[in-house]
Write an enzyme that holds these catalytic residues in place. Structure first.
Site, short mmCIF file in Angstrom:
data_model
loop_
_atom_site.label_atom_id
_atom_site.label_comp_id
_atom_site.label_asym_id
_atom_site.label_seq_id
_atom_site.Cartn_x
_atom_site.Cartn_y
_atom_site.Cartn_z
N TYR A 216 103.23 104.54 41.64
CA TYR A 216 102.14 103.73 42.07
C TYR A 216 101.23 104.89 43.27
O TYR A 216 100.01 104.12 43.55
CB TYR A 216 102.01 102.80 42.20
CG TYR A 216 102.96 101.06 40.85
CD1 TYR A 216 104.12 101.87 40.86
CD2 TYR A 216 101.80 100.41 40.90
CE1 TYR A 216 104.13 100.75 39.63
CE2 TYR A 216 102.16 99.93 39.49
CZ TYR A 216 103.76 99.76 39.28
OH TYR A 216 104.12 98.92 37.81
N LYS B 220 118.02 103.95 37.02
CA LYS B 220 117.58 105.02 35.48
C LYS B 220 118.51 106.44 35.81
O LYS B 220 117.65 107.53 35.31
CB LYS B 220 116.57 104.90 34.77
CG LYS B 220 116.59 104.89 33.54
CD LYS B 220 117.40 104.26 32.87
CE LYS B 220 117.35 104.48 30.94
NZ LYS B 220 118.32 103.88 30.02
N ASP C 177 117.83 99.28 32.34
CA ASP C 177 117.49 98.55 30.88
C ASP C 177 118.40 97.29 30.90
O ASP C 177 118.58 96.44 30.26
CB ASP C 177 117.82 99.30 30.19
CG ASP C 177 118.82 100.42 30.37
OD1 ASP C 177 119.53 100.76 31.19
OD2 ASP C 177 119.41 101.23 29.71
N ASP D 225 108.13 96.44 39.93
CA ASP D 225 106.54 95.26 39.15
C ASP D 225 107.46 94.47 37.54
O ASP D 225 107.41 93.56 37.43
CB ASP D 225 105.92 96.33 38.75
CG ASP D 225 104.47 96.07 38.24
OD1 ASP D 225 104.43 94.96 38.31
OD2 ASP D 225 104.08 96.53 38.59
N ASP E 117 108.73 89.93 37.46
CA ASP E 117 107.73 88.93 36.38
C ASP E 117 108.64 88.44 35.41
O ASP E 117 108.97 87.49 34.92
CB ASP E 117 107.51 89.47 35.13
CG ASP E 117 105.36 89.95 35.38
OD1 ASP E 117 105.07 89.79 37.23
OD2 ASP E 117 104.83 89.66 34.94
#
Ligand code: ATP
Length: 346
Positions: A134, A185, A218, A242, A246
């Site tokens: 970001y 990851k 994942d 982020d 959600d």
């Protein structure tokens, strides 16, 4: 004790509606706080082209104990440039490196998973908030041609990773949690992943009382749906945080229920609902004010006003149990009726 000074940035769209109720509830809680309202947002930007006044961020940092924000975003503003400057600006100028998002189910009725109880969904995601993907580093070459190349850099510093991982362990200790899980990851994104892994090992060694877990992001997304009960504190980078938050918001009933804090310990920190300005429902008395009200409670707890925070959390829980809910979570009340019910049941 002197009153805590709160800067209020209600912002745009439903931000204005839900923050008005958060303020009423804060007043009803008896907390010793005083409010100063700022008009940063789309209306001001469209009026005089100012997103943040020249000394705006230093005023927040030096003049206030905390910031309570609503939401920023307006279809009239191209690319929502004002939202980016205000929200990302606050995160970077105030160096709010830990984005703390509780994922707490208040009632089975709110959860989209079948047979899921409040004991199954009760954890906190801590998202790195100042670097990662970001930082807007990168570039586009040969724009608009068939050979166009877009590069978006993922920036991870030892200092940035170390402080957020340490924050996660400290948060666990302070809240009586026994486990912290780090998610990355590192099997595919090897450079950044290696740094996260090494910092995780080093900092984790200082917390022998806390159990350490690791999952690739994942696998974590799958496990959050399949078996969320195992999680207590999760720490991850900006992008993964982020996305996962959600998913977390969905587990607790949707964006309208989710609260967050953007924190730098010892400095002015900022609290806001997870949702955005929701232009589709703005001004229609449809927005769920609970995420904003729960964010206000988080702010009080952060400022040491724990009893007042607990009163607010209890009133939200009563509202849910008595089905005093807005339509996004299956109720029939408007924003105003829901907010007023909570304020009058503190
Ligand atoms: P922004 O551009 O400011 O992020 P957005 O509409 O793209 O706004 P959100 O506001 O986060 O994104 O929410 C997406 C949708 O979820 C909204 O359009 C709205 O329908 C619903 N929603 C979000 N927050 C609430 C809320 N507090 N109460 C009810 N519905 C909500």
């Amino acid at each position: 004790m002197s009153k805590k000074k709160i800067a209020v940035l209600a912002g745009d769209g439903i931000g204005k509606e839900v923050i008005a109720h958060a303020i009423d509830v804060l007043r009803a809680s008896g907390a010793e706080v005083e409010f100063t309202e700022f008009d940063w947002g789309a209306d001001r930007y469209l009026r005089d082209s100012v997103t943040v006044p020249a000394d705006g961020f230093s005023l927040l940092a030096n003049g206030f104990d905390a910031v309570l924000a609503g939401a920023f975003g307006d279809p009239r503003v191209q690319f929502n440039i004002h939202a980016r400057e205000i929200l990302l600006g606050m995160r970077s100028h105030l160096d709010l490196y830990a984005n703390v998002r509780p994922v707490k189910l208040l009632d089975s009725l709110l959860c989209p998973l079948k047979d899921c109880s409040p004991e199954d969904v009760n954890f906190t995601i801590i998202r790195e908030n100042t670097e990662g993907m970001y930082g807007d580093l990168g570039g586009v070459f040969k724009r608009g041609t068939a050979d166009e190349i877009a590069v978006q850099e993922d920036v991870n510093t030892w200092k940035g990773v170390e402080r957020v991982i340490r924050y996660a362990f400290e948060h666990a200790r302070q809240h009586g949690r026994r486990r912290v899980l780090m998610s990355d990851k590192s099997n595919a994104l090897t450079h950044a992943g290696s740094l996260w892994q090494r910092v995780w090992q080093e900092v984790g060694g200082e917390y022998p009382d806390i159990e350490k877990q690791h999952m690739y992001v994942d696998a974590l997304a799958l496990a959050m749906v399949r078996a969320p009960r195992q999680f207590e504190v999760i720490v991850t980078n900006n992008l993964f945080g982020d996305i996962l938050t959600d998913l977390g918001a969905a587990l607790q009933g949707g964006l309208g229920m989710a609260a967050s804090g953007n924190i730098h310990p010892g400095r002015t920190s900022m609290f806001e609902p997870v949702h955005g300005s929701a232009p589709d429902i703005a001004g229609r008395d449809l927005a769920n004010p609970m995420g904003a009200i729960a964010s206000a409670a988080m702010m009080l707890a952060h400022l040491g006003l724990t009893q007042e925070a607990a009163r607010i959390d209890a009133a939200i829980l009563s509202a849910v149990r008595q089905r005093k809910l807005t339509p996004d979570v299956g109720g029939t009340l408007g924003t105003r009726a829901c907010g007023e019910w909570i304020a009058s049941h503190i």
